[in-house]
Design a protein around this motif. Sequence first.
Motif, PDB file in Angstrom:
ATOM      1  N   VAL A  13      -9.263  -0.472 -51.070  1.00 10.91           N
ATOM      2  CA  VAL A  13      -9.458   1.014 -51.583  1.00 10.91           C
ATOM      3  C   VAL A  13      -9.361   1.426 -52.943  1.00 10.91           C
ATOM      4  O   VAL A  13      -8.027   1.273 -53.356  1.00 10.91           O
ATOM      5  N   PHE A  14     -10.143   1.870 -53.483  1.00 13.93           N
ATOM      6  CA  PHE A  14     -10.017   2.381 -54.875  1.00 13.93           C
ATOM      7  C   PHE A  14     -10.695   3.620 -54.935  1.00 13.93           C
ATOM      8  O   PHE A  14     -10.917   4.258 -53.909  1.00 13.93           O
ATOM      9  N   PHE A  15     -11.059   4.239 -55.979  1.00 14.12           N
ATOM     10  CA  PHE A  15     -11.581   5.487 -56.281  1.00 14.12           C
ATOM     11  C   PHE A  15     -13.106   5.310 -56.787  1.00 14.12           C
ATOM     12  O   PHE A  15     -13.451   4.398 -57.271  1.00 14.12           O
ATOM     13  N   GLU A 177     -18.026  -9.008 -47.125  1.00 13.98           N
ATOM     14  CA  GLU A 177     -17.652  -7.557 -46.633  1.00 13.98           C
ATOM     15  C   GLU A 177     -18.014  -6.397 -47.523  1.00 13.98           C
ATOM     16  O   GLU A 177     -18.209  -6.885 -48.820  1.00 13.98           O
ATOM     17  N   ILE A 178     -18.164  -5.321 -46.982  1.00 13.59           N
ATOM     18  CA  ILE A 178     -18.497  -4.196 -47.627  1.00 13.59           C
ATOM     19  C   ILE A 178     -17.207  -3.208 -46.818  1.00 13.59           C
ATOM     20  O   ILE A 178     -17.565  -2.668 -45.642  1.00 13.59           O
ATOM     21  N   TYR A 179     -16.436  -2.566 -47.639  1.00 14.81           N
ATOM     22  CA  TYR A 179     -15.339  -1.632 -47.303  1.00 14.81           C
ATOM     23  C   TYR A 179     -15.907  -0.407 -47.538  1.00 14.81           C
ATOM     24  O   TYR A 179     -15.829  -0.250 -48.958  1.00 14.81           O
ATOM     25  N   PHE A 180     -15.948   0.791 -46.908  1.00 13.64           N
ATOM     26  CA  PHE A 180     -16.287   1.893 -47.558  1.00 13.64           C
ATOM     27  C   PHE A 180     -15.498   3.258 -46.562  1.00 13.64           C
ATOM     28  O   PHE A 180     -15.127   2.773 -45.492  1.00 13.64           O
ATOM     29  N   VAL A 252     -15.127   0.273 -37.452  1.00 15.04           N
ATOM     30  CA  VAL A 252     -13.933   1.013 -37.631  1.00 15.04           C
ATOM     31  C   VAL A 252     -12.587   0.371 -37.976  1.00 15.04           C
ATOM     32  O   VAL A 252     -12.321  -0.815 -37.228  1.00 15.04           O
ATOM     33  N   VAL A 253     -12.067   0.423 -39.013  1.00 15.89           N
ATOM     34  CA  VAL A 253     -10.888  -0.150 -39.574  1.00 15.89           C
ATOM     35  C   VAL A 253     -10.040   0.889 -39.970  1.00 15.89           C
ATOM     36  O   VAL A 253     -10.363   2.094 -40.303  1.00 15.89           O
ATOM     37  N   PRO A 254      -8.556   0.635 -40.235  1.00 16.69           N
ATOM     38  CA  PRO A 254      -7.582   1.776 -40.702  1.00 16.69           C
ATOM     39  C   PRO A 254      -8.333   2.197 -41.983  1.00 16.69           C
ATOM     40  O   PRO A 254      -8.220   1.384 -43.124  1.00 16.69           O
ATOM     41  N   GLY A 255      -8.474   3.231 -42.169  1.00 20.73           N
ATOM     42  CA  GLY A 255      -8.638   3.993 -43.369  1.00 20.73           C
ATOM     43  C   GLY A 255     -10.355   4.070 -43.662  1.00 20.73           C
ATOM     44  O   GLY A 255     -10.551   4.819 -44.738  1.00 20.73           O
ATOM     45  N   GLN A 292      -3.645  -2.548 -45.839  1.00 19.21           N
ATOM     46  CA  GLN A 292      -3.825  -1.282 -45.739  1.00 19.21           C
ATOM     47  C   GLN A 292      -2.732  -0.377 -46.544  1.00 19.21           C
ATOM     48  O   GLN A 292      -2.856   0.603 -46.910  1.00 19.21           O
ATOM     49  N   TYR A 293      -1.573  -1.197 -46.584  1.00 20.85           N
ATOM     50  CA  TYR A 293      -0.461  -0.331 -47.567  1.00 20.85           C
ATOM     51  C   TYR A 293      -0.845  -0.345 -48.873  1.00 20.85           C
ATOM     52  O   TYR A 293      -0.725   0.499 -49.735  1.00 20.85           O
ATOM     53  N   SER A 294      -1.781  -1.383 -49.307  1.00 19.35           N
ATOM     54  CA  SER A 294      -2.016  -1.467 -50.807  1.00 19.35           C
ATOM     55  C   SER A 294      -2.995  -0.243 -50.804  1.00 19.35           C
ATOM     56  O   SER A 294      -3.075   0.446 -51.971  1.00 19.35           O
ATOM     57  N   LYS A 295      -4.229  -0.062 -50.031  1.00 21.19           N
ATOM     58  CA  LYS A 295      -5.061   1.079 -50.407  1.00 21.19           C
ATOM     59  C   LYS A 295      -4.280   2.350 -50.372  1.00 21.19           C
ATOM     60  O   LYS A 295      -4.725   3.285 -51.276  1.00 21.19           O
ATOM     61  N   ILE A 296      -3.215   2.467 -49.589  1.00 22.29           N
ATOM     62  CA  ILE A 296      -2.515   3.737 -49.460  1.00 22.29           C
ATOM     63  C   ILE A 296      -1.769   4.027 -50.995  1.00 22.29           C
ATOM     64  O   ILE A 296      -1.641   5.220 -51.409  1.00 22.29           O
ATOM     65  N   TYR A 297      -1.110   3.027 -51.182  1.00 20.34           N
ATOM     66  CA  TYR A 297      -0.077   2.972 -52.438  1.00 20.34           C
ATOM     67  C   TYR A 297      -1.318   3.255 -53.844  1.00 20.34           C
ATOM     68  O   TYR A 297      -0.910   3.814 -54.647  1.00 20.34           O
TER      69      TYR A 297
END
Length: 310
Positions: A13-15, A177-180, A252-255, A292-297
């Motif tokens: 998770v980035f921007f 993987e592709i996470y979006f 569906v995955v967290p976030g 998951q914590y990494s994305k949030i942080y």
Amino acid sequence: MIKNKYLAFLTLVFFIYNTSSISLENKILVKIEDQIITSLDVINEYNYLVAMNPSIKNSKKEDILKFSKRSIMQERIKKIEIENNFNNPKIPQKIQDQILKNIYSKIGFTNLYDFKEYLDNNDINFENVKNKLAIEALWNELILIKFSSKVKINKKKLRDKIENNNNKFLKSLLLSEIYFEIKNINELDNKFMEISQVIKNKGFDFAALEYSLSTTSNFGGKLDWINESSLNKNIIAAISNLEINEFTKPIVVPGGFLILKINEIKNTKIKIDVEKEFKKLEDFEKNYQLNQYSKIYFNRIKKDLKISEL
């Protein structure tokens, strides 16, 4: 000290990057606090991404430059946070060697000498590559320090899972993987259709660079071999009927959402070493939660930084 078992975990998770065109003359493009990103930085990142993902070499240069800008911005944000938390951060040589081996093995090299020669032929500075990998490893260590106490593992459930599969065929998968993410669930069908079209026209590697918010995007979304028993039931259900080179609908995955592609499948009949397999499952689950914590942080610290695109 960075721990081996966490080196592989994938920070997510980035921007979203700015999609304006990037001039190839050397000028400042972005300021993030006291860090600057120049057009030369973006070109160097372009060379790196193409070298790590040879299949995108024939894609539009302007598209890859956009991915390169996003990638280098993500790296600088992590670098700032690492420097805020560590004094004179360094990676032990043994860990550095292992990280390098993992990277060059993914693109088909068997030794460091050939990898260095490959980088040189593609105008890529080896020391810069080492620095990039060090930043990612130190970021992983930072997440580990801050959030490892929050990780919860049901050890009995993991052991039961292993015992139930003992002395059967072990199915291993080589995945990409592709996470979006999307702002509104009503956008999901259109977003998946858009990504699917890019996958079909330009390949999964290119689509990962364009759409994935995972650091694996820099390597075309490629993951290491994973035992099917390590995956959660939702992912197993999504990939169970897929053939090699096919990809899933959004999972569906967290976030957010995950699209997985099967690159290779191996079936091996073995009697499972319960303790060894338990350790692998435990590490996989820890890494998944730390992701998951990494994305949030990351999202949190990004909001607190002064970012100016010039």
